[in-house]
Design a protein around this motif. Structure first.
Motif, PDB file in Angstrom:
ATOM      1  N   GLU A  20      -0.647 -16.584  -5.845  1.00 51.38           N
ATOM      2  CA  GLU A  20      -0.581 -17.117  -4.487  1.00 51.38           C
ATOM      3  C   GLU A  20      -1.249 -16.235  -3.435  1.00 51.38           C
ATOM      4  OE1 GLU A  20       3.534 -17.727  -3.682  1.00 51.38           O
ATOM      5  OE2 GLU A  20       3.854 -18.897  -5.505  1.00 51.38           O
ATOM      6  N   GLY A  21      -1.574 -15.009  -3.783  1.00 47.48           N
ATOM      7  CA  GLY A  21      -2.116 -14.075  -2.800  1.00 47.48           C
ATOM      8  C   GLY A  21      -3.606 -14.249  -2.585  1.00 47.48           C
ATOM      9  N   GLU A  22      -4.136 -13.422  -1.701  1.00 45.89           N
ATOM     10  CA  GLU A  22      -5.563 -13.416  -1.415  1.00 45.89           C
ATOM     11  C   GLU A  22      -6.196 -12.200  -2.076  1.00 45.89           C
ATOM     12  OE1 GLU A  22      -6.687 -14.260   2.642  1.00 45.89           O
ATOM     13  OE2 GLU A  22      -4.668 -15.001   3.033  1.00 45.89           O
ATOM     14  N   LEU A  23      -7.512 -12.261  -2.252  1.00 45.91           N
ATOM     15  CA  LEU A  23      -8.232 -11.216  -2.963  1.00 45.91           C
ATOM     16  C   LEU A  23      -9.359 -10.678  -2.093  1.00 45.91           C
ATOM     17  CD1 LEU A  23      -9.180  -9.657  -5.563  1.00 45.91           C
ATOM     18  CD2 LEU A  23     -10.487 -11.703  -6.117  1.00 45.91           C
ATOM     19  N   ARG A  24      -9.473  -9.364  -2.059  1.00 48.68           N
ATOM     20  CA  ARG A  24     -10.623  -8.681  -1.475  1.00 48.68           C
ATOM     21  C   ARG A  24     -11.125  -7.740  -2.563  1.00 48.68           C
ATOM     22  NH1 ARG A  24     -10.280 -12.241   1.653  1.00 48.68           N
ATOM     23  NH2 ARG A  24      -9.779 -12.091   3.851  1.00 48.68           N
ATOM     24  N   GLU A  25     -12.434  -7.721  -2.751  1.00 51.10           N
ATOM     25  CA  GLU A  25     -12.969  -6.892  -3.830  1.00 51.10           C
ATOM     26  C   GLU A  25     -14.315  -6.288  -3.448  1.00 51.10           C
ATOM     27  OE1 GLU A  25     -13.851  -9.183  -7.357  1.00 51.10           O
ATOM     28  OE2 GLU A  25     -14.250 -10.935  -6.141  1.00 51.10           O
ATOM     29  N   ASN A  26     -14.638  -5.208  -4.112  1.00 48.64           N
ATOM     30  CA  ASN A  26     -15.970  -4.625  -4.046  1.00 48.64           C
ATOM     31  C   ASN A  26     -16.307  -4.132  -5.445  1.00 48.64           C
ATOM     32  OD1 ASN A  26     -14.810  -2.077  -4.413  1.00 48.64           O
ATOM     33  ND2 ASN A  26     -14.866  -1.569  -2.258  1.00 48.64           N
ATOM     34  N   LYS A  27     -17.347  -3.343  -5.585  1.00 46.43           N
ATOM     35  CA  LYS A  27     -17.735  -2.939  -6.942  1.00 46.43           C
ATOM     36  C   LYS A  27     -16.809  -1.887  -7.549  1.00 46.43           C
ATOM     37  CE  LYS A  27     -21.199   0.453  -5.547  1.00 46.43           C
ATOM     38  NZ  LYS A  27     -22.601   0.834  -5.671  1.00 46.43           N
ATOM     39  N   PHE A  28     -15.920  -1.304  -6.740  1.00 42.46           N
ATOM     40  CA  PHE A  28     -15.033  -0.262  -7.250  1.00 42.46           C
ATOM     41  C   PHE A  28     -13.652  -0.773  -7.633  1.00 42.46           C
ATOM     42  CE2 PHE A  28     -18.025   1.944  -4.418  1.00 42.46           C
ATOM     43  CZ  PHE A  28     -18.649   2.727  -5.373  1.00 42.46           C
ATOM     44  N   PHE A  29     -13.067  -1.667  -6.844  1.00 48.81           N
ATOM     45  CA  PHE A  29     -11.743  -2.172  -7.165  1.00 48.81           C
ATOM     46  C   PHE A  29     -11.458  -3.478  -6.427  1.00 48.81           C
ATOM     47  CE2 PHE A  29     -11.319   1.219  -4.014  1.00 48.81           C
ATOM     48  CZ  PHE A  29     -10.716   0.559  -2.964  1.00 48.81           C
ATOM     49  N   GLU A  30     -10.339  -4.080  -6.785  1.00 47.38           N
ATOM     50  CA  GLU A  30      -9.878  -5.329  -6.180  1.00 47.38           C
ATOM     51  C   GLU A  30      -8.533  -5.081  -5.509  1.00 47.38           C
ATOM     52  OE1 GLU A  30      -9.505  -7.825  -9.601  1.00 47.38           O
ATOM     53  OE2 GLU A  30     -11.620  -8.345  -9.588  1.00 47.38           O
ATOM     54  N   ILE A  31      -8.314  -5.742  -4.385  1.00 48.95           N
ATOM     55  CA  ILE A  31      -7.033  -5.659  -3.695  1.00 48.95           C
ATOM     56  C   ILE A  31      -6.498  -7.078  -3.530  1.00 48.95           C
ATOM     57  CG2 ILE A  31      -5.849  -5.048  -1.562  1.00 48.95           C
ATOM     58  CD1 ILE A  31      -7.915  -2.845  -1.177  1.00 48.95           C
ATOM     59  N   PHE A  32      -5.340  -7.324  -4.123  1.00 48.48           N
ATOM     60  CA  PHE A  32      -4.628  -8.580  -3.938  1.00 48.48           C
ATOM     61  C   PHE A  32      -3.544  -8.339  -2.900  1.00 48.48           C
ATOM     62  CE2 PHE A  32      -6.354  -9.082  -8.153  1.00 48.48           C
ATOM     63  CZ  PHE A  32      -6.673 -10.430  -8.230  1.00 48.48           C
ATOM     64  N   TYR A  33      -3.347  -9.301  -2.021  1.00 50.82           N
ATOM     65  CA  TYR A  33      -2.294  -9.139  -1.025  1.00 50.82           C
ATOM     66  C   TYR A  33      -1.713 -10.485  -0.636  1.00 50.82           C
ATOM     67  CZ  TYR A  33      -5.877 -10.497   2.361  1.00 50.82           C
ATOM     68  OH  TYR A  33      -6.855 -11.167   3.037  1.00 50.82           O
ATOM     69  N   LYS A  34      -0.511 -10.420  -0.100  1.00 56.71           N
ATOM     70  CA  LYS A  34       0.202 -11.607   0.346  1.00 56.71           C
ATOM     71  C   LYS A  34       1.151 -11.174   1.454  1.00 56.71           C
ATOM     72  CE  LYS A  34       3.456 -15.065  -1.206  1.00 56.71           C
ATOM     73  NZ  LYS A  34       4.399 -15.445  -2.250  1.00 56.71           N
ATOM     74  N   LYS A  35       1.225 -11.940   2.512  1.00 53.52           N
ATOM     75  CA  LYS A  35       2.127 -11.605   3.615  1.00 53.52           C
ATOM     76  C   LYS A  35       3.575 -11.744   3.150  1.00 53.52           C
ATOM     77  CE  LYS A  35      -0.919 -12.679   7.377  1.00 53.52           C
ATOM     78  NZ  LYS A  35      -1.032 -13.179   8.736  1.00 53.52           N
ATOM     79  N   ASN A  36       4.439 -10.913   3.750  1.00 55.16           N
ATOM     80  CA  ASN A  36       5.860 -11.008   3.431  1.00 55.16           C
ATOM     81  C   ASN A  36       6.655 -11.102   4.728  1.00 55.16           C
ATOM     82  OD1 ASN A  36       6.191  -8.419   4.491  1.00 55.16           O
ATOM     83  ND2 ASN A  36       6.128  -7.437   2.499  1.00 55.16           N
ATOM     84  N   ASN A  37       7.945 -11.307   4.622  1.00 54.37           N
ATOM     85  CA  ASN A  37       8.817 -11.444   5.789  1.00 54.37           C
ATOM     86  C   ASN A  37       9.515 -10.136   6.151  1.00 54.37           C
ATOM     87  OD1 ASN A  37       8.214 -14.189   6.001  1.00 54.37           O
ATOM     88  ND2 ASN A  37       9.783 -14.715   4.523  1.00 54.37           N
ATOM     89  N   LEU A  38       9.071  -9.048   5.582  1.00 60.10           N
ATOM     90  CA  LEU A  38       9.660  -7.747   5.851  1.00 60.10           C
ATOM     91  C   LEU A  38       8.936  -7.078   7.018  1.00 60.10           C
ATOM     92  CD1 LEU A  38       9.880  -6.515   2.167  1.00 60.10           C
ATOM     93  CD2 LEU A  38      11.698  -7.545   3.527  1.00 60.10           C
ATOM     94  N   LYS A  39       9.531  -6.024   7.543  1.00 56.74           N
ATOM     95  CA  LYS A  39       8.902  -5.281   8.635  1.00 56.74           C
ATOM     96  C   LYS A  39       7.916  -4.231   8.126  1.00 56.74           C
ATOM     97  CE  LYS A  39      12.699  -5.891  11.812  1.00 56.74           C
ATOM     98  NZ  LYS A  39      13.669  -5.251  12.702  1.00 56.74           N
ATOM     99  N   HIS A  40       7.801  -4.115   6.830  1.00 56.09           N
ATOM    100  CA  HIS A  40       6.915  -3.117   6.238  1.00 56.09           C
ATOM    101  C   HIS A  40       6.204  -3.727   5.036  1.00 56.09           C
ATOM    102  CE1 HIS A  40       9.766  -2.633   2.939  1.00 56.09           C
ATOM    103  NE2 HIS A  40      10.721  -2.631   3.864  1.00 56.09           N
ATOM    104  N   PRO A  41       5.040  -3.178   4.663  1.00 52.42           N
ATOM    105  CA  PRO A  41       4.331  -3.684   3.482  1.00 52.42           C
ATOM    106  C   PRO A  41       4.953  -3.154   2.203  1.00 52.42           C
ATOM    107  CG  PRO A  41       3.132  -1.861   4.423  1.00 52.42           C
ATOM    108  CD  PRO A  41       4.292  -2.139   5.350  1.00 52.42           C
ATOM    109  N   ARG A  42       4.652  -3.824   1.115  1.00 57.80           N
ATOM    110  CA  ARG A  42       5.017  -3.345  -0.222  1.00 57.80           C
ATOM    111  C   ARG A  42       3.745  -3.216  -1.024  1.00 57.80           C
ATOM    112  NH1 ARG A  42      10.426  -6.583  -1.963  1.00 57.80           N
ATOM    113  NH2 ARG A  42      11.859  -5.096  -1.024  1.00 57.80           N
ATOM    114  N   PHE A  43       3.693  -2.209  -1.890  1.00 57.99           N
ATOM    115  CA  PHE A  43       2.501  -1.929  -2.665  1.00 57.99           C
ATOM    116  C   PHE A  43       2.816  -1.880  -4.147  1.00 57.99           C
ATOM    117  CE2 PHE A  43       1.919   0.134   1.433  1.00 57.99           C
ATOM    118  CZ  PHE A  43       0.673  -0.356   1.809  1.00 57.99           C
ATOM    119  N   GLY A  44       1.850  -2.280  -4.925  1.00 55.15           N
ATOM    120  CA  GLY A  44       1.892  -2.113  -6.367  1.00 55.15           C
ATOM    121  C   GLY A  44       0.504  -1.691  -6.815  1.00 55.15           C
TER     122      GLY A  44
END
Length: 75
Positions: A20-44
């Motif tokens: 369900e998330g969105e993807l941003r990528e370049n030749k080095f790596f990919e970042i998947f992300y999705k908005k949450n309802n928290l006041k802070h981000p979560r990372f994996g």
């Protein structure tokens, strides 16, 4: 290491973000992300063994990314 409340509480969230998330990528790596309802981000952080074959190097890379997030993302 990231503080516990900034990490995903379980692995099923990874599959949810991949679907369900969105993807941003370049030749080095990919970042998947999705908005949450928290006041802070979560990372994996996932590093494929195809990218960095040795587990020691993979873990070192993940620790470096975690440290960067702790220092520069104001966590």
């Amino acid at each position: 290491m990231l503080k516990k409340n900034y990490r995903f509480p379980s692995s099923h969230l990874f599959s949810e973000i991949f679907k369900e998330g969105e993807l941003r990528e370049n030749k080095f790596f990919e970042i998947f992300y999705k908005k949450n309802n928290l006041k802070h981000p979560r990372f994996g952080i996932i590093v494929s063994s195809k990218v960095i074959p040795l587990a020691v190097e993979r873990n070192s890379f993940k620790r470096t990314i975690s440290q960067f997030l702790n220092n520069y993302a104001n966590l």
